[in-house]
Design an enzyme around this catalytic site. Sequence first.
Site, PDB file in Angstrom:
ATOM      1  N   GLY A   1       7.160 -14.287 -41.781  1.00  0.00           N
ATOM      2  CA  GLY A   1       7.497 -14.494 -40.378  1.00  0.00           C
ATOM      3  C   GLY A   1       8.881 -13.951 -40.109  1.00  0.00           C
ATOM      4  O   GLY A   1       9.720 -13.884 -41.018  1.00  0.00           O
TER       5      GLY A   1
ATOM      6  N   CYS B   1      13.883 -18.415 -46.258  1.00  0.00           N
ATOM      7  CA  CYS B   1      14.184 -17.818 -44.952  1.00  0.00           C
ATOM      8  C   CYS B   1      14.915 -16.505 -45.183  1.00  0.00           C
ATOM      9  O   CYS B   1      15.834 -16.452 -46.012  1.00  0.00           O
ATOM     10  CB  CYS B   1      15.058 -18.771 -44.140  1.00  0.00           C
ATOM     11  SG  CYS B   1      15.540 -18.077 -42.543  1.00  0.00           S
TER      12      CYS B   1
ATOM     13  N   HIS C   1       8.701 -22.897 -38.100  1.00  0.00           N
ATOM     14  CA  HIS C   1       9.950 -22.362 -38.660  1.00  0.00           C
ATOM     15  C   HIS C   1      10.544 -21.304 -37.713  1.00  0.00           C
ATOM     16  O   HIS C   1      11.742 -21.322 -37.430  1.00  0.00           O
ATOM     17  CB  HIS C   1       9.644 -21.759 -40.040  1.00  0.00           C
ATOM     18  CG  HIS C   1      10.810 -21.095 -40.718  1.00  0.00           C
ATOM     19  ND1 HIS C   1      11.391 -21.579 -41.866  1.00  0.00           N
ATOM     20  CD2 HIS C   1      11.502 -19.963 -40.410  1.00  0.00           C
ATOM     21  CE1 HIS C   1      12.387 -20.788 -42.234  1.00  0.00           C
ATOM     22  NE2 HIS C   1      12.478 -19.792 -41.365  1.00  0.00           N
ATOM     23  N   GLU C   2       9.676 -20.417 -37.195  1.00  0.00           N
ATOM     24  CA  GLU C   2      10.185 -19.328 -36.338  1.00  0.00           C
ATOM     25  C   GLU C   2      10.620 -19.852 -34.968  1.00  0.00           C
ATOM     26  O   GLU C   2      11.596 -19.364 -34.399  1.00  0.00           O
ATOM     27  CB  GLU C   2       9.131 -18.223 -36.189  1.00  0.00           C
ATOM     28  CG  GLU C   2       8.615 -17.598 -37.481  1.00  0.00           C
ATOM     29  CD  GLU C   2       9.685 -17.172 -38.469  1.00  0.00           C
ATOM     30  OE1 GLU C   2      10.832 -16.892 -38.057  1.00  0.00           O
ATOM     31  OE2 GLU C   2       9.382 -17.132 -39.669  1.00  0.00           O
TER      32      GLU C   2
ATOM     33  N   HIS D   1      14.054 -20.923 -35.084  1.00  0.00           N
ATOM     34  CA  HIS D   1      15.024 -19.824 -34.938  1.00  0.00           C
ATOM     35  C   HIS D   1      15.302 -19.549 -33.456  1.00  0.00           C
ATOM     36  O   HIS D   1      16.428 -19.224 -33.074  1.00  0.00           O
ATOM     37  CB  HIS D   1      14.511 -18.544 -35.597  1.00  0.00           C
ATOM     38  CG  HIS D   1      14.712 -18.483 -37.082  1.00  0.00           C
ATOM     39  ND1 HIS D   1      15.946 -18.604 -37.681  1.00  0.00           N
ATOM     40  CD2 HIS D   1      13.833 -18.292 -38.102  1.00  0.00           C
ATOM     41  CE1 HIS D   1      15.807 -18.492 -39.000  1.00  0.00           C
ATOM     42  NE2 HIS D   1      14.532 -18.310 -39.285  1.00  0.00           N
TER      43      HIS D   1
HETATM   44 NI    NI Z   1      13.696 -18.066 -41.211  1.00  0.00          NI
END
Ligand code: NI
Length: 181
Positions: free
Chosen positions: A48, A95, A137-138, A141
């Site tokens: 990702g 990450c 997770h994305e 961000h």
């Molecule tokens: Ni990440």
Amino acid sequence: MALLEIIEYPHPTLLEIARPVDPSEINDAFRTTIDNMIETMLEAPGVGLAAPQVNISKRFLVVDVSSYYPDRPPFAIINPVITERSGKTTFEEGCLSLPEFREDVERSKKITVEYLDAWGKRQVITDEGLLAIVIQHEIDHLDGIVAADRISPMKRMMYLKKLKKMDRKGLRIPELSGSRL
Ligand code: NI
């Protein structure tokens, strides 16, 4: 296509809340950026990549879970909104913007996410596997949150110490294997 530079924590763009993509922005130039992000993610390699990680403070991301879902080639998710979530799961996350980070992170097990695809068409996905984890997770961000913010304060402090040490020694070397998001 072109490879983009992936920025690392604590670059300021990774700490910002990214702004929504206006549907009028979704054109061929935008799709070229998406293709470049997909190429960059595959090359890294990662599963990702969110736009802020290539220093674009806008709410979109790309994912590649084709090794787990063979019928799903890498694709883009624009302006995602999680509309339903249930259960809890823990997964060891890496990450691309956090060198040598690898920690168990707790997330919702099952999510439903609404978004626009690369053609501006509204889509809905419900998932309770790797895709659900990658999307959460994305989306973090996009909200200026990194996986290191999701672990215990003690573990976070230890990781940040490790980063500082690597900086002092000029040793920020990316990992070569594992699922990085
Ligand atoms: Ni990440």
